[in-house]
Design an enzyme around this catalytic site. Structure first.
Site, PDB file in Angstrom:
ATOM      1  N   ASP A   1       0.839  -1.202   0.000  1.00 38.96           N
ATOM      2  CA  ASP A   1       0.000   0.000   0.000  1.00 38.96           C
ATOM      3  C   ASP A   1       0.872   1.249   0.000  1.00 38.96           C
ATOM      4  OD1 ASP A   1      -2.023   1.817   0.172  1.00 38.96           O
ATOM      5  OD2 ASP A   1      -2.351   1.546   2.331  1.00 38.96           O
TER       6      ASP A   1
ATOM      7  N   LYS B   1       1.633   7.933   0.626  1.00 39.11           N
ATOM      8  CA  LYS B   1       2.108   7.941   2.006  1.00 39.11           C
ATOM      9  C   LYS B   1       3.483   8.584   2.093  1.00 39.11           C
ATOM     10  CE  LYS B   1      -0.094   3.530   3.321  1.00 39.11           C
ATOM     11  NZ  LYS B   1      -0.915   3.980   4.465  1.00 39.11           N
TER      12      LYS B   1
ATOM     13  N   ASP C   1       0.150  -4.955   4.882  1.00 32.80           N
ATOM     14  CA  ASP C   1      -1.217  -4.464   4.744  1.00 32.80           C
ATOM     15  C   ASP C   1      -2.170  -5.527   4.196  1.00 32.80           C
ATOM     16  OD1 ASP C   1      -2.856  -2.334   5.376  1.00 32.80           O
ATOM     17  OD2 ASP C   1      -2.826  -1.501   3.355  1.00 32.80           O
TER      18      ASP C   1
ATOM     19  N   ASP D   1      -5.759   6.510  -0.053  1.00 39.63           N
ATOM     20  CA  ASP D   1      -5.099   5.715   0.984  1.00 39.63           C
ATOM     21  C   ASP D   1      -6.112   5.103   1.956  1.00 39.63           C
ATOM     22  OD1 ASP D   1      -2.932   4.557   2.260  1.00 39.63           O
ATOM     23  OD2 ASP D   1      -2.614   6.264   3.601  1.00 39.63           O
TER      24      ASP D   1
ATOM     25  N   GLU E   1      -8.119   2.726   1.225  1.00 43.76           N
ATOM     26  CA  GLU E   1      -8.445   1.757   0.173  1.00 43.76           C
ATOM     27  C   GLU E   1      -8.959   0.425   0.693  1.00 43.76           C
ATOM     28  OE1 GLU E   1      -5.182  -0.148   1.778  1.00 43.76           O
ATOM     29  OE2 GLU E   1      -5.453   1.996   1.456  1.00 43.76           O
TER      30      GLU E   1
ATOM     31  N   ARG F   1     -11.155  -0.413   2.869  1.00 48.56           N
ATOM     32  CA  ARG F   1     -12.619  -0.509   2.969  1.00 48.56           C
ATOM     33  C   ARG F   1     -13.256  -0.702   1.592  1.00 48.56           C
ATOM     34  NH1 ARG F   1     -12.490   5.165   5.901  1.00 48.56           N
ATOM     35  NH2 ARG F   1     -10.494   4.196   6.412  1.00 48.56           N
TER      36      ARG F   1
END
Length: 490
Positions: free
Chosen positions: A259, A266, A277, A336, A338, A340
């Site tokens: 991620d 990030k 992740d 970010d 993401e 969900r």
């Protein structure tokens, strides 16, 4: 794949204690009382063991404590480990005492002289769980050969008690390996291949490719991975060990193999940790492995969404609107957030296809849960008190920290969007709660549901009682126990 320490169970033969190389572990009570094996070791050591226990007794032997005597005179062993695990001990202390022995095993074989200890299987479980070392990418990897032999008065009984525990240990190791793997090794494709290989232990496994996901309408999941060269996938694992027509327990995992944050990039510092992740999917995989290995009498389905969140010319952008499989539209304010988006489609698919008796999703979803609960507890969100209490009871019994968090309309209102059915973030306040509220919008009214935010517990920077630093395998034990307690048939 890291394999757990091999374990065998044999009849007590105290005459062999002096001849055994490696480490010999004996069990005493809180008063330092020795059983027959301990008395034999003490004679071989010409009373040195008893003198050491008498010295320790001045301060009191603590239940669950371990002390070691290196290169004991009169024995071939390199060390004698003395575990204070009386019958009055509890499961956690028995396992943690075993874990101390597992941590210091090195390359040595271990002989656990358990005698008639009621905790023999749990001590062995603790030894195996802690004796984990991920070395797949080290050219100078240690020789991890070595075994655990449990010498006990009723080896068949202890072996039967230990068998399901050792299955859980293997599932936990599988999860740890997946979470520890770098993203250039654990791609969406190789992840799916590792899961498909579990057909060899009795799971039914399907891999849904992008064309199938598109046909199903999983646009939010696909949107997360559209900036990556790695294809997005959904893997469905089924274990049908229960009644033929019984609705399954469904476990749904977030599997973001790396991620970057996407266009909402990030910071560079710490981004290397985002190999973990996919921890939710890793835990689901480990649970499915454990229940298959121990042949659980339950129906359980595990569904994981495997994607990579990368910035590119094809990546989703802040401000885009995407339609979910359910049909609801989502305004993407932060790429970010993401996980969900992956879960909501996977959860809807799970309910549409399997009509589960209950559904539990797992995800390294928010940094906010770490602010709230640190690395001691996972966040637990639920729409059903019954299933939630059952899970919390299982987690407590297994020593896996879990804390229930609130849900409510005021938090849900924070997701309102002026241009879509919802937005994918609710702002900084209550970030883990609004993430859970987003997911709850994709839970059918009649489905008992738990969301587990495991961002703080899936991988940690320091050793824990039963795991070295790195991936912990959190959740495999608790969910396996939940299956056993609530979903298995006689």
């Amino acid at each position: 794949m890291t394999t757990p320490t091999p374990v065998t169970f044999v009849e007590t033969d105290i005459e062999k204690l002096g001849e055994r190389a490696g480490r010999v572990a004996i069990i005493v009570d809180e008063e330092g009382k020795l059983d027959i094996a301990g008395r034999r070791v003490n004679r071989l050591m010409k009373g040195a063991l008893k003198r050491a226990l008498e010295a320790k007794a001045d301060d009191g032997l603590k239940v669950g404590s371990v002390f070691s005597m290196a290169y004991p005179t009169g024995m071939a062993a390199e060390a004698v480990d003395v575990l204070c695990v009386p019958r009055s001990a509890d499961l956690a202390k028995a396992r943690r005492a075993g874990a101390v022995v597992g941590r210091q095993r090195g390359k040595a074989n271990i002989l656990l002289a358990a005698g008639n200890s009621k905790w023999a299987a749990q001590i062995a479980f603790g030894i195996v769980l802690r004796d984990y070392n991920f070395q797949d990418h080290k050219t100078d990897a240690e020789d991890r050969e070595g075994a655990l032999e449990v010498m006990c008065n009723a080896p068949d009984v202890v072996a039967e008690a230990a068998a399901p525990l050792l299955a859980v240990a293997e599932g936990t190791f599988f999860t740890r390996d997946l979470v520890n793997e770098p993203a250039n090794v654990l791609t969406t494709t190789s992840f799916a291949e590792r899961l498909a290989a579990m057909e060899s232990i009795g799971l039914k496994v399907e891999v849904l490719e992008e064309d199938k996901l598109e046909a199903l309408g999983m646009r939010t999941l696909l949107a997360v991975g559209q900036g990556s060269a790695s294809p997005s996938k959904v893997v469905v694992m089924q274990w049908n060990g229960g009644a033929k027509d019984a609705a399954p327990l469904a476990l749904v995992g977030k599997g973001v193999v790396f991620d970057t944050g996407g266009i909402s990039l990030k910071p560079a510092g710490g981004m290397e940790d985002m190999t973990m992740d996919m921890g939710g999917a890793g835990t689901v995989a480990g649970v499915m492995r454990a229940i298959a290995l121990r042949k659980a009498k339950a129906n359980v389905v595990g569904i994981v969404g495997l994607v990579e969140n990368m910035p590119s010319g094809t990546a989703i952008r802040p401000g885009d609107v995407v339609k979910s499989m359910k049909g609801d539209t989502v305004e993407i304010l932060n790429t970010d957030a993401e996980g969900r988006l992956v879960l909501c489609d996977a959860m809807w698919y799970t309910q549409e296809r399997f009509a589960p008796a209950a559904m539990i999703d797992l995800a390294t979803l928010t940094g906010a849960i770490i602010i709230g609960l640190g690395h001691e507890n996972a966040g637990v969100f639920s729409n059903d008190d019954g299933i939630c209490k059952a899970f919390l009871k299982a987690a407590e019994a297994e020593g896996e920290g879990a804390w229930r968090m609130p849900l409510g309309k005021a938090y849900d209102d924070m997701l309102k969007s002026p241009i879509a059915d919802m937005k994918n973030i609710g702002g900084r306040p209550a970030g883990s709660i609004t993430a859970a509220q987003f997911l709850q919008r994709f839970v059918k009214d009649d489905v008992p549901w738990i969301h587990l935010d495991i961002a703080g517990v899936a991988s940690v920077k320091a050793d824990t009682g039963l795991a070295p630093k790195g991936a912990t395998g959190w959740g495999v034990r608790a969910l396996d126990r939940l299956v056993a307690d609530k979903f298995e048939t006689e």
